[in-house]
Design an enzyme around this catalytic site. Structure first.
Site, PDB file in Angstrom:
ATOM      1  N   GLY A  68      -0.050  73.305  16.973  1.00 51.65           N
ATOM      2  CA  GLY A  68       0.678  72.881  15.738  1.00 51.65           C
ATOM      3  C   GLY A  68      -0.388  72.872  14.657  1.00 51.65           C
ATOM      4  N   GLY A 115       1.583  73.427  20.460  1.00 56.03           N
ATOM      5  CA  GLY A 115       2.693  73.519  20.003  1.00 56.03           C
ATOM      6  C   GLY A 115       3.173  74.831  20.214  1.00 56.03           C
ATOM      7  N   GLU A 138      -5.323  68.628  24.296  1.00 52.40           N
ATOM      8  CA  GLU A 138      -4.951  67.287  23.212  1.00 52.40           C
ATOM      9  C   GLU A 138      -5.750  66.227  23.583  1.00 52.40           C
ATOM     10  OE1 GLU A 138      -1.756  69.993  22.965  1.00 52.40           O
ATOM     11  OE2 GLU A 138      -2.692  69.107  24.860  1.00 52.40           O
ATOM     12  N   ASP A 146       1.810  67.125  24.528  1.00 55.43           N
ATOM     13  CA  ASP A 146       3.100  66.710  24.174  1.00 55.43           C
ATOM     14  C   ASP A 146       3.712  67.813  24.366  1.00 55.43           C
ATOM     15  OD1 ASP A 146       1.795  67.958  22.030  1.00 55.43           O
ATOM     16  OD2 ASP A 146       3.304  66.784  20.617  1.00 55.43           O
TER      17      ASP A 146
END
Length: 347
Positions: A68, A115, A138, A146
């Site tokens: 992301g 992402g 992460e 996530d």
């Protein structure tokens, strides 16, 4: 075709296929809110279009997607406006890809993390070349794995998924294939021919039979057995203790433990609980759980500290709070998973 992706993502109808190309190579195709919204619109349109038999997602440049757009997330959060709606739309997109009613082919030639994993690995066909590298890093930036990692990683055998979640280590295409993350491996030089055949036939299964070149697993048997042994322990503390006991004579255990000790203690505790819970949850349930965690992470300390150390003050050491696993209590972890009331993620 214009689904309002600007110059960040391109959509084309080619033969029997809807072709998506990530077009931010200078930013390693980091996923933005605009890209998420545009891809969501395209998938809704193509799912109902009888002229589209298959969707293919690829990318320009040397990375598929490095994750992301965390610099934007950092700046927004620091300004007191964490981009929760970006994550809500991203998680809805991840869930839609998982339930997409047509073949969804991700062609991954380069780095895929965070992402980028969310818009590729929930599809039916995950095709990787020898240039591909996968990671969910992460915990190293004070965040958590996530974009559906709680659905994706528990399915990997030999405790490989929880190992990837707790270390953030990168793997290559052979490990991805043999663990089940990738469904197929092909040669990078065959990508154009593969795409030509796919758009002509719209049938990924038959086309991949002609291009599939099995990759060998990169991680050796001894390391795989060590992962299976250490990371199958019933608690995170038991994993740490198991690695610690072996570290004196086992270089792999020592290196793995050293890596984990650089990660955010809060992130490690949350990720352990999250991936363990994901074993018995549906994809939609996982996304709702991750949205609960997300809301607490963007209100906390470690996420911004981790990005500061990695991106803003490159190479500096993050100062995690709390600084040790022992200082992260059960109630602290539990708070990340508490219901959000009227702010729950709606799918």
């Amino acid at each position: 075709m214009d689904f309002d992706g600007g110059d960040e993502i391109r959509f084309e109808r080619s033969g029997r296929a809807g072709v998506v190309t990530l077009t931010r190579p200078q930013a390693l195709n980091a996923v933005t809110h605009r890209m998420v919204r545009a891809l969501g619109k395209a998938l809704h349109a193509w799912e109902c279009d009888d002229g589209v038999d298959v969707v293919l997602v690829k990318a320009e440049g040397r990375a598929f997607s490095a994750g992301g757009d965390i610099l934007h997330i950092y700046e927004a959060g620091r300004a007191g406006k964490p981009p929760v709606e970006f994550f809500a739309d991203e998680y809805r997109l991840n869930a839609h890809i998982n339930s997409f009613k047509k073949p969804y082919v991700a062609l991954i030639d380069g780095i895929v993390m965070g992402g980028g994993v969310g818009i590729s690995f929930h599809g039916s066909h995950r095709v990787m070349t020898e240039n591909a590298q996968f990671a969910m890093p992460e915990v190293g930036i004070g965040f958590f794995p996530d974009v559906g990692a709680s659905h994706l990683l528990p399915d990997l055998g030999g405790s490989f998924g929880i190992y990837l979640a707790l270390t953030g280590n990168r793997i290559r295409y052979g490990d991805a294939l043999w663990s089940g993350l990738a469904t197929h491996t092909i040669k990078a030089e065959d990508q154009a021919s593969f795409l030509d055949r796919l758009v002509l036939t719209g049938d990924p299964e038959s086309v991949l039979r002609g291009f599939f070149v099995p990759a060998k697993r990169e991680t050796d048997r001894a390391a795989l057995e060590a992962i299976s042994r250490h990371f199958a322990q019933p608690s995170l503390q038991d994993v740490i203790d198991s690695l610690d006991r072996a570290a004196g004579t086992d270089e792999f255990a020592a290196k793995t433990l050293a890596t984990m000790r650089t990660r955010s203690p809060t992130s490690l505790r949350v990720a352990w609980r999250q991936i363990s819970a994901g074993q018995t949850l549906s994809m939609d349930e996982c996304m709702k759980m991750e949205f609960r965690i997300l809301n607490r992470m963007v209100a906390g300390h470690d996420f911004y500290e981790g990005i500061r150390a990695a991106i803003i003050d490159k190479g500096s050491k993050p100062q995690w709070r709390p600084a040790t696993l022992d200082a992260v209590g059960e109630a602290d972890v539990e708070a990340y998973f508490a219901p959000l009331g009227e702010r729950e993620l709606l799918l």
